[in-house]
Write an enzyme that holds these catalytic residues in place. Structure first.
Site, PDB file in Angstrom:
ATOM      1  N   LYS A  64       0.807  -1.205   0.000  1.00 60.06           N
ATOM      2  CA  LYS A  64       0.000   0.000   0.000  1.00 60.06           C
ATOM      3  C   LYS A  64       0.842   1.257   0.000  1.00 60.06           C
ATOM      4  O   LYS A  64       0.357   2.345  -0.300  1.00 60.06           O
ATOM      5  CB  LYS A  64      -0.866   0.044   1.272  1.00 60.06           C
ATOM      6  CG  LYS A  64      -1.750  -1.140   1.482  1.00 60.06           C
ATOM      7  CD  LYS A  64      -2.451  -0.993   2.896  1.00 60.06           C
ATOM      8  CE  LYS A  64      -3.067  -2.292   3.310  1.00 60.06           C
ATOM      9  NZ  LYS A  64      -3.430  -2.294   4.740  1.00 60.06           N
ATOM     10  N   ASP A 122      14.658  -0.151   1.068  1.00 57.85           N
ATOM     11  CA  ASP A 122      15.352  -0.333   2.351  1.00 57.85           C
ATOM     12  C   ASP A 122      16.365  -1.468   2.187  1.00 57.85           C
ATOM     13  O   ASP A 122      17.431  -1.245   1.624  1.00 57.85           O
ATOM     14  CB  ASP A 122      14.280  -0.616   3.420  1.00 57.85           C
ATOM     15  CG  ASP A 122      14.835  -0.716   4.820  1.00 57.85           C
ATOM     16  OD1 ASP A 122      15.909  -0.152   5.080  1.00 57.85           O
ATOM     17  OD2 ASP A 122      14.187  -1.337   5.683  1.00 57.85           O
ATOM     18  N   PHE A 133      13.646   4.891  11.206  1.00 51.06           N
ATOM     19  CA  PHE A 133      12.339   4.421  10.770  1.00 51.06           C
ATOM     20  C   PHE A 133      11.421   5.620  10.566  1.00 51.06           C
ATOM     21  O   PHE A 133      11.171   6.397  11.485  1.00 51.06           O
ATOM     22  CB  PHE A 133      11.724   3.433  11.770  1.00 51.06           C
ATOM     23  CG  PHE A 133      10.574   2.696  11.159  1.00 51.06           C
ATOM     24  CD1 PHE A 133      10.783   1.609  10.328  1.00 51.06           C
ATOM     25  CD2 PHE A 133       9.272   3.128  11.369  1.00 51.06           C
ATOM     26  CE1 PHE A 133       9.722   0.947   9.723  1.00 51.06           C
ATOM     27  CE2 PHE A 133       8.198   2.478  10.770  1.00 51.06           C
ATOM     28  CZ  PHE A 133       8.427   1.383   9.950  1.00 51.06           C
ATOM     29  N   VAL A 134      10.940   5.777   9.341  1.00 53.01           N
ATOM     30  CA  VAL A 134      10.144   6.960   8.994  1.00 53.01           C
ATOM     31  C   VAL A 134       8.703   6.585   8.640  1.00 53.01           C
ATOM     32  O   VAL A 134       8.439   5.464   8.208  1.00 53.01           O
ATOM     33  CB  VAL A 134      10.789   7.739   7.820  1.00 53.01           C
ATOM     34  CG1 VAL A 134      12.137   8.314   8.232  1.00 53.01           C
ATOM     35  CG2 VAL A 134      10.951   6.844   6.585  1.00 53.01           C
ATOM     36  N   ASP A 143       3.885   3.619   6.640  1.00 52.46           N
ATOM     37  CA  ASP A 143       3.188   3.335   7.903  1.00 52.46           C
ATOM     38  C   ASP A 143       4.081   2.711   8.959  1.00 52.46           C
ATOM     39  O   ASP A 143       5.167   2.197   8.668  1.00 52.46           O
ATOM     40  CB  ASP A 143       2.056   2.339   7.636  1.00 52.46           C
ATOM     41  CG  ASP A 143       2.600   0.928   7.359  1.00 52.46           C
ATOM     42  OD1 ASP A 143       3.463   0.800   6.482  1.00 52.46           O
ATOM     43  OD2 ASP A 143       2.168  -0.019   8.046  1.00 52.46           O
ATOM     44  N   ARG A 160       0.066   6.797   7.724  1.00 55.38           N
ATOM     45  CA  ARG A 160       0.190   6.950   6.268  1.00 55.38           C
ATOM     46  C   ARG A 160      -0.343   8.310   5.813  1.00 55.38           C
ATOM     47  O   ARG A 160       0.044   8.830   4.771  1.00 55.38           O
ATOM     48  CB  ARG A 160      -0.620   5.857   5.544  1.00 55.38           C
ATOM     49  CG  ARG A 160      -0.089   4.443   5.706  1.00 55.38           C
ATOM     50  CD  ARG A 160      -0.770   3.524   4.703  1.00 55.38           C
ATOM     51  NE  ARG A 160      -0.641   2.108   5.023  1.00 55.38           N
ATOM     52  CZ  ARG A 160       0.384   1.338   4.648  1.00 55.38           C
ATOM     53  NH1 ARG A 160       1.375   1.858   3.958  1.00 55.38           N
ATOM     54  NH2 ARG A 160       0.412   0.060   4.962  1.00 55.38           N
TER      55      ARG A 160
HETATM   56  P1  IMP Z   1      12.741  -3.764   1.814  1.00 54.18           P
HETATM   57  O1  IMP Z   1      12.282  -5.059   1.225  1.00 54.18           O
HETATM   58  O2  IMP Z   1      13.563  -3.978   3.065  1.00 54.18           O
HETATM   59  O3  IMP Z   1      13.454  -2.858   0.846  1.00 54.18           O
HETATM   60  O4  IMP Z   1      11.473  -3.055   2.392  1.00 54.18           O
HETATM   61  C1  IMP Z   1      10.565  -2.429   1.620  1.00 54.18           C
HETATM   62  C2  IMP Z   1       9.315  -2.136   2.394  1.00 54.18           C
HETATM   63  O5  IMP Z   1       9.553  -2.050   3.793  1.00 54.18           O
HETATM   64  C3  IMP Z   1       8.792  -0.789   2.009  1.00 54.18           C
HETATM   65  O6  IMP Z   1       7.953  -0.886   0.906  1.00 54.18           O
HETATM   66  C4  IMP Z   1       8.089  -0.340   3.257  1.00 54.18           C
HETATM   67  O7  IMP Z   1       6.758  -0.808   3.242  1.00 54.18           O
HETATM   68  C5  IMP Z   1       8.821  -1.010   4.387  1.00 54.18           C
HETATM   69  N1  IMP Z   1       9.773  -0.075   5.064  1.00 54.18           N
HETATM   70  C6  IMP Z   1      11.114  -0.082   5.021  1.00 54.18           C
HETATM   71  N2  IMP Z   1      11.639   0.931   5.740  1.00 54.18           N
HETATM   72  C7  IMP Z   1      10.588   1.605   6.247  1.00 54.18           C
HETATM   73  C8  IMP Z   1      10.481   2.784   7.076  1.00 54.18           C
HETATM   74  O8  IMP Z   1      11.453   3.434   7.513  1.00 54.18           O
HETATM   75  N3  IMP Z   1       9.212   3.167   7.386  1.00 54.18           N
HETATM   76  C9  IMP Z   1       8.086   2.507   6.941  1.00 54.18           C
HETATM   77  N4  IMP Z   1       8.155   1.413   6.167  1.00 54.18           N
HETATM   78  C10 IMP Z   1       9.394   0.967   5.829  1.00 54.18           C
HETATM   79 MG    MG Z   2       5.613  -0.868   1.256  1.00 54.62          MG
END
Ligand code: IMP
Ligand code: MG
Length: 177
Positions: A42, A101, A150-151, A157, A163
């Protein structure tokens, strides 16, 4: 809601300027290519809605829903909750994400879609948190590089909350500890 925010990391005006610039750049790069923007739900919904209004070329939009996260830490596992509704065979794909991330989610999605033989796949993200990268993936378009915090806000969210904040804020650690 605002009481949960330690500080504002990116203001509303800064977001709008960067998103508008990204829309213009994508419009130049993809002129005549009729790309498909694939939003990753989302988290993408606020960013994508703004970005699309700065894209001035013919294009279409589709959405996927994946879950990869619970709380503030990635579980490492990705599951597809909603797949694309149109064929992407021979099309230019632009994946639209809220944040890159660890990169695990986008890396998985890229490989998952590659099998359907699109002409190309690029990644457009609002935020990039390179310090935590695990997968070998980079953003082709990114608005802001951010530190390892963490943002929330502007679509992002914490356990489905925040959100709707119009800016990107750092969540107070006591909220998730
Ligand atoms: P990744 O697979 O670790 O790159 O994570 C991607 C998903 O993690 C993003 O689409 C977000 O939904 C969530 N995410 C990663 N870091 C944050 C953050 O700092 N705040 C909120 N959601 C996060
Ligand atoms: Mg996401």
């Amino acid at each position: 809601m605002e009481k949960a925010i330690e500080r504002v990391l990116v203001r509303q005006e800064e977001i709008q300027a960067a998103v508008s610039e990204m829309g213009a750049k994508i419009s130049r790069d993809y002129a005549g290519k009729d790309p498909v923007f694939v939003g990753v739900l989302k988290g993408c919904f606020v960013f994508m809605a703004d970005l699309m209004r700065h894209v001035t070329i013919d294009c279409s939009m589709d959405f996927m829903a994946v879950s990869s996260y619970s709380g503030t830490n990635s579980t490492g596992a990705v599951s597809i909750n909603k797949d694309l509704s149109e064929s992407i065979d021979g099309r230019h794909i632009i994946l639209v994400e809220d944040i890159l991330d660890s990169g695990v989610t986008l890396n998985y999605l890229k490989n998952y879609l590659q099998v359907r033989e699109p002409a190309s796949i690029a990644v457009a993200t609002l935020l990039d948190k390179p310090a935590r990268r695990k997968a070998d993936i980079h953003a082709d378009y990114s608005c802001f590089e951010i530190p390892d915090a963490f943002v929330v806000g502007y679509g992002l969210d914490y356990n489905e909350r925040y959100r709707n904040l119009p800016y990107i804020g750092i969540l107070k650690p006591e909220i998730y500890s």
